[in-house]
Design a protein around this motif. Structure first.
Motif, mmCIF file in Angstrom:
data_model
loop_
_atom_site.group_PDB
_atom_site.id
_atom_site.type_symbol
_atom_site.label_atom_id
_atom_site.label_comp_id
_atom_site.label_asym_id
_atom_site.label_seq_id
_atom_site.Cartn_x
_atom_site.Cartn_y
_atom_site.Cartn_z
ATOM 1 N N LEU A 1 -8.046 -8.427 1.326
ATOM 2 C CA LEU A 1 -9.459 -8.645 1.628
ATOM 3 C C LEU A 1 -10.342 -8.524 0.396
ATOM 4 O O LEU A 1 -11.378 -9.179 0.304
ATOM 5 C CB LEU A 1 -9.918 -7.656 2.701
ATOM 6 N N GLY A 2 -9.940 -7.658 -0.551
ATOM 7 C CA GLY A 2 -10.669 -7.536 -1.800
ATOM 8 C C GLY A 2 -11.164 -6.141 -2.085
ATOM 9 O O GLY A 2 -11.809 -5.513 -1.242
ATOM 10 N N VAL A 3 -10.823 -5.638 -3.265
ATOM 11 C CA VAL A 3 -11.281 -4.335 -3.746
ATOM 12 C C VAL A 3 -11.680 -4.482 -5.215
ATOM 13 O O VAL A 3 -11.279 -5.435 -5.887
ATOM 14 C CB VAL A 3 -10.171 -3.265 -3.608
ATOM 15 N N PRO A 4 -12.470 -3.533 -5.744
ATOM 16 C CA PRO A 4 -12.951 -3.670 -7.130
ATOM 17 C C PRO A 4 -11.855 -3.542 -8.184
ATOM 18 O O PRO A 4 -11.895 -4.217 -9.212
ATOM 19 C CB PRO A 4 -13.978 -2.538 -7.269
ATOM 20 N N HIS A 5 -10.874 -2.651 -7.958
ATOM 21 C CA HIS A 5 -9.888 -2.357 -8.995
ATOM 22 C C HIS A 5 -8.480 -2.607 -8.468
ATOM 23 O O HIS A 5 -8.054 -1.995 -7.487
ATOM 24 C CB HIS A 5 -10.025 -0.915 -9.472
ATOM 25 N N ILE A 6 -7.772 -3.504 -9.137
ATOM 26 C CA ILE A 6 -6.408 -3.865 -8.744
ATOM 27 C C ILE A 6 -5.498 -3.653 -9.942
ATOM 28 O O ILE A 6 -5.673 -4.287 -10.988
ATOM 29 C CB ILE A 6 -6.331 -5.331 -8.277
ATOM 30 N N ASN A 7 -4.538 -2.764 -9.796
ATOM 31 C CA ASN A 7 -3.597 -2.470 -10.880
ATOM 32 C C ASN A 7 -2.319 -3.271 -10.677
ATOM 33 O O ASN A 7 -1.561 -3.027 -9.744
ATOM 34 C CB ASN A 7 -3.287 -0.977 -10.912
ATOM 35 N N THR A 8 -2.084 -4.240 -11.548
ATOM 36 C CA THR A 8 -0.870 -5.054 -11.469
ATOM 37 C C THR A 8 0.057 -4.786 -12.662
ATOM 38 O O THR A 8 0.988 -5.545 -12.897
ATOM 39 C CB THR A 8 -1.229 -6.552 -11.434
ATOM 40 N N GLU A 9 -0.203 -3.706 -13.366
ATOM 41 C CA GLU A 9 0.538 -3.427 -14.595
ATOM 42 C C GLU A 9 2.035 -3.271 -14.367
ATOM 43 O O GLU A 9 2.845 -3.650 -15.206
ATOM 44 C CB GLU A 9 -0.019 -2.153 -15.235
ATOM 45 N N PHE A 10 2.423 -2.699 -13.230
ATOM 46 C CA PHE A 10 3.825 -2.388 -13.003
ATOM 47 C C PHE A 10 4.557 -3.444 -12.185
ATOM 48 O O PHE A 10 5.714 -3.239 -11.818
ATOM 49 C CB PHE A 10 3.950 -1.033 -12.307
ATOM 50 N N GLN B 1 -10.538 -9.791 -5.687
ATOM 51 C CA GLN B 1 -11.337 -8.745 -6.330
ATOM 52 C C GLN B 1 -12.799 -8.899 -5.924
ATOM 53 O O GLN B 1 -13.422 -9.924 -6.174
ATOM 54 C CB GLN B 1 -11.200 -8.828 -7.848
ATOM 55 N N ARG B 2 -13.323 -7.873 -5.257
ATOM 56 C CA ARG B 2 -14.720 -7.882 -4.825
ATOM 57 C C ARG B 2 -15.205 -6.443 -4.715
ATOM 58 O O ARG B 2 -14.419 -5.505 -4.804
ATOM 59 C CB ARG B 2 -14.889 -8.609 -3.494
ATOM 60 N N LEU C 1 -12.349 3.211 -7.496
ATOM 61 C CA LEU C 1 -12.803 4.045 -8.603
ATOM 62 C C LEU C 1 -12.029 3.681 -9.873
ATOM 63 O O LEU C 1 -10.799 3.614 -9.853
ATOM 64 C CB LEU C 1 -12.594 5.531 -8.278
ATOM 65 N N PRO C 2 -12.712 3.473 -10.995
ATOM 66 C CA PRO C 2 -12.043 3.052 -12.232
ATOM 67 C C PRO C 2 -11.368 4.225 -12.955
ATOM 68 O O PRO C 2 -11.790 4.638 -14.032
ATOM 69 C CB PRO C 2 -13.189 2.465 -13.058
ATOM 70 N N LEU C 3 -10.312 4.758 -12.365
ATOM 71 C CA LEU C 3 -9.576 5.867 -12.970
ATOM 72 C C LEU C 3 -8.229 5.374 -13.485
ATOM 73 O O LEU C 3 -7.578 4.542 -12.847
ATOM 74 C CB LEU C 3 -9.382 6.991 -11.947
ATOM 75 N N PRO C 4 -7.758 5.889 -14.632
ATOM 76 C CA PRO C 4 -6.520 5.393 -15.258
ATOM 77 C C PRO C 4 -5.271 5.991 -14.618
ATOM 78 O O PRO C 4 -4.501 6.709 -15.261
ATOM 79 C CB PRO C 4 -6.679 5.838 -16.715
ATOM 80 N N ASP C 5 -5.011 5.690 -13.352
ATOM 81 C CA ASP C 5 -3.855 6.260 -12.657
ATOM 82 C C ASP C 5 -2.532 5.777 -13.239
ATOM 83 O O ASP C 5 -1.511 6.455 -13.115
ATOM 84 C CB ASP C 5 -3.918 5.929 -11.168
#
Length: 270
Positions: A162-171, A185-186, A241-245
């Protein structure tokens, strides 16, 4: 000592971090060796699934702290193998191409479902099996751990769709390079408030039962459930939240494989 709810909570945190890291490390290693290595690793991991199923059944009649830990670890092992099979690209879905832009919403949803259909069926089958064998058992820790993981993951996938601000695709490995095209992304979506509210209520429910527990085994089980539910809640908040998890595991992973343009577009050639 292991009967302390604080120890149980810290144990849940460590087991979640360690099991996630272990899966990511192996996935990254086999990703560097190609699809055949990924499939071979998935088959080689079947004993982990078998151990989880056996440990789950053994834990059901127990009432002590050991049984609570056994059930919790069993759920993580079963869940972990299914997630590993997904990340290696072995159990995903029939759709393995990026999502084209500007599709009607119904077609976009069907394509997104197609990327994870077999994986979702495997998780649902595992949940049904655990419910059939564990409902009403003396030790429900393993069953409810899997239930929390299942519904939290379904919620997370729907929020990504549906869309969220922060999407981590690094892994994401090469086999799943098409997945981000199905995310959106929204700033926020209608489901997110309901998701975090439901997880908060579930955590509060486990905490209330923890405080009312009359035995050390029961207290340990509810402490483990409280911790894993709070972790699921934290994972949801990390989508806004823009946290570096990613730093929790990045340091332990080998470098990702170099992908050519063909692999990026269609990692499985389908």
């Amino acid at each position: 000592m292991t009967g302390s709810p604080w120890i149980a909570g810290l144990a849940a945190l460590f087991l979640w971090w360690f099991s996630t890291g272990a899966i990511l490390v192996v996935v990254r290693m086999v990703d560097r060796r190609g699809p055949r290595a990924a499939q071979a690793a998935t088959l080689a991991g079947l004993p982990v699934l078998g151990l989880g199923l056996w440990l789950y059944l053994v834990s059901l009649p127990g009432t002590g702290t050991g049984a609570a830990y056994q059930g919790f670890v069993a759920a993580l092992l079963i869940w972990g193998w299914i997630e590993f099979a997904f990340l290696t690209g072995t159990v995903t879905g029939p759709v393995r191409r990026p999502c084209p832009p500007r599709l009607p919403e119904w077609e976009r949803f069907l394509r997104a479902w197609g990327t994870v259909a077999y994986h979702e069926m495997a998780l649902a089958a595992a949940l049904a099996g655990l419910l059939l064998t564990g409902w009403g058992a003396a030790n429900p820790a393993g069953l409810w751990t899997f239930v929390v993981l299942y519904f939290a993951r379904v919620s997370a996938k729907l929020n990504l769709y549906l869309g969220v601000p922060h999407i981590n695709t690094e892994f994401l490995p090469a086999a799943l390079a098409h997945l981000p095209s199905h995310f959106r992304q929204r700033s926020l979506n209608w489901l997110f408030p309901a998701s975090v509210t439901a997880l908060s209520l579930a955590a509060a429910c486990w905490l209330e039962r923890l405080l009312a527990a009359e035995t050390a085994g029961s207290a340990t089980g509810f402490a483990l459930l409280t911790a894993i539910t709070l972790l699921a809640l934290a994972e949801h908040w990390l989508m806004v939240l823009p946290l570096p998890d990613a730093k929790l595991w990045r340091w332990m992973l080998p470098a990702p494989p170099a992908l050519n343009e063909t692999t990026r577009e269609d990692p499985n050639g389908v």
